[in-house]
Design a protein around this motif. Structure first.
Motif, short mmCIF file in Angstrom:
data_model
loop_
_atom_site.label_atom_id
_atom_site.label_comp_id
_atom_site.label_asym_id
_atom_site.label_seq_id
_atom_site.Cartn_x
_atom_site.Cartn_y
_atom_site.Cartn_z
N LEU A 42 -17.13 -3.93 51.99
CA LEU A 42 -16.48 -2.94 51.11
C LEU A 42 -17.49 -2.33 50.14
CD1 LEU A 42 -13.15 -4.82 50.33
CD2 LEU A 42 -13.46 -2.83 51.81
N ILE A 43 -18.36 -3.15 49.59
CA ILE A 43 -19.37 -2.63 48.67
C ILE A 43 -20.30 -1.67 49.39
CG2 ILE A 43 -21.41 -3.30 47.33
CD1 ILE A 43 -19.86 -5.86 46.58
N LEU A 44 -20.72 -2.03 50.59
CA LEU A 44 -21.61 -1.16 51.36
C LEU A 44 -20.94 0.16 51.71
CD1 LEU A 44 -24.35 -0.93 52.78
CD2 LEU A 44 -23.27 -1.87 54.81
N ASN A 45 -19.66 0.12 52.07
CA ASN A 45 -18.94 1.36 52.38
C ASN A 45 -18.84 2.26 51.17
OD1 ASN A 45 -18.57 0.79 55.07
ND2 ASN A 45 -16.55 -0.11 54.78
N GLN A 46 -18.58 1.68 50.00
CA GLN A 46 -18.53 2.48 48.78
C GLN A 46 -19.88 3.10 48.46
OE1 GLN A 46 -15.98 3.40 46.73
NE2 GLN A 46 -14.66 2.52 48.31
N TRP A 47 -20.94 2.31 48.64
CA TRP A 47 -22.28 2.81 48.37
C TRP A 47 -22.63 3.96 49.31
CZ3 TRP A 47 -26.83 2.44 51.38
CH2 TRP A 47 -27.99 2.83 50.71
N LYS A 48 -22.29 3.81 50.59
CA LYS A 48 -22.57 4.87 51.56
C LYS A 48 -21.77 6.12 51.22
CE LYS A 48 -22.48 3.84 55.92
NZ LYS A 48 -22.09 3.23 57.20
N LYS A 49 -20.53 5.95 50.80
CA LYS A 49 -19.68 7.09 50.44
C LYS A 49 -20.27 7.84 49.25
CE LYS A 49 -14.84 8.01 49.36
NZ LYS A 49 -13.54 7.37 49.10
N ARG A 50 -20.70 7.09 48.24
CA ARG A 50 -21.28 7.72 47.05
C ARG A 50 -22.59 8.42 47.37
NH1 ARG A 50 -20.16 2.73 43.13
NH2 ARG A 50 -17.98 3.14 42.72
N SER A 51 -23.42 7.79 48.19
CA SER A 51 -24.70 8.42 48.52
C SER A 51 -24.48 9.67 49.37
CB SER A 51 -25.62 7.43 49.24
OG SER A 51 -25.09 7.07 50.49
N ARG A 52 -23.48 9.65 50.23
CA ARG A 52 -23.17 10.84 51.03
C ARG A 52 -22.69 11.97 50.12
NH1 ARG A 52 -18.96 9.08 54.11
NH2 ARG A 52 -20.36 7.58 55.06
N GLN A 53 -21.84 11.65 49.14
CA GLN A 53 -21.37 12.66 48.20
C GLN A 53 -22.53 13.23 47.38
OE1 GLN A 53 -18.42 10.61 45.93
NE2 GLN A 53 -16.77 11.03 47.38
N LYS A 54 -23.42 12.34 46.95
CA LYS A 54 -24.58 12.79 46.17
C LYS A 54 -25.47 13.70 47.02
CE LYS A 54 -27.16 12.64 42.51
NZ LYS A 54 -26.76 13.33 41.29
N ALA A 55 -25.66 13.35 48.28
CA ALA A 55 -26.48 14.18 49.16
C ALA A 55 -25.84 15.56 49.35
CB ALA A 55 -26.67 13.49 50.51
N GLU A 56 -24.52 15.59 49.49
CA GLU A 56 -23.83 16.87 49.63
C GLU A 56 -23.97 17.71 48.36
OE1 GLU A 56 -19.85 15.89 50.71
OE2 GLU A 56 -20.39 15.32 52.76
N GLU A 57 -23.87 17.05 47.20
CA GLU A 57 -24.03 17.77 45.93
C GLU A 57 -25.44 18.35 45.82
OE1 GLU A 57 -23.13 15.04 42.83
OE2 GLU A 57 -21.01 14.87 43.38
N LEU A 58 -26.43 17.56 46.17
CA LEU A 58 -27.81 18.05 46.11
C LEU A 58 -28.02 19.20 47.09
CD1 LEU A 58 -29.75 14.67 45.84
CD2 LEU A 58 -29.41 16.38 44.05
N GLU A 59 -27.40 19.11 48.25
CA GLU A 59 -27.53 20.18 49.24
C GLU A 59 -26.90 21.46 48.72
OE1 GLU A 59 -26.20 21.06 53.86
OE2 GLU A 59 -26.00 19.05 53.03
N GLU A 60 -25.74 21.35 48.07
CA GLU A 60 -25.08 22.53 47.51
C GLU A 60 -25.93 23.15 46.40
OE1 GLU A 60 -22.27 24.21 48.29
OE2 GLU A 60 -22.23 22.94 50.09
N GLU A 61 -26.50 22.30 45.54
CA GLU A 61 -27.36 22.81 44.48
C GLU A 61 -28.58 23.53 45.06
OE1 GLU A 61 -28.43 19.75 41.75
OE2 GLU A 61 -26.34 19.20 41.35
#
Length: 72
Positions: A42-61
Motif C-alpha cells: 500500500l505504501i509503495l502504491n501511494q508513493w508511485k501514485k504521488r510520483s506519477r502525479q508529480k511527473a505529470e505536473e512537471l510535464e504540464e509546467e
C-alpha cells in the motif's frame, strides 16, 4: 500402567503441546509477514501514485513554459 509406558505417554503429550505451540507461533509469524507485505504494498502504491502525479505536473509546467517561449 507401567512406569516407562506412563513416561512415554507424558512425553508424547508434551511433544504434542510443543508441536501445537510451534504451529501457533509459525501461524503468528506468517500473519505478521503478510500484514507487513500488504502494508508495504500500500505504501509503495501511494508513493508511485504521488510520483506519477508529480511527473505529470512537471510535464504540464514544461509545456506551459515551452508555449510561452514560442510566443516570443
Amino acid at each position: 500402567m507401567s512406569q516407562p509406558l506412563n513416561q512415554i505417554i507424558e512425553f508424547s503429550l508434551s511433544m504434542n503441546e510443543i508441536a501445537a505451540d510451534l504451529f501457533i507461533w509459525l501461524f503468528k509469524i506468517l500473519g505478521i509477514y503478510l500484514a507487513l507485505l500488504i502494508l508495504l504494498t500500500l505504501i509503495l502504491n501511494q508513493w508511485k501514485k504521488r510520483s506519477r502525479q508529480k511527473a505529470e505536473e512537471l510535464e504540464e509546467e514544461a509545456k506551459k513554459r515551452w508555449n510561452r517561449s514560442d510566443r516570443r
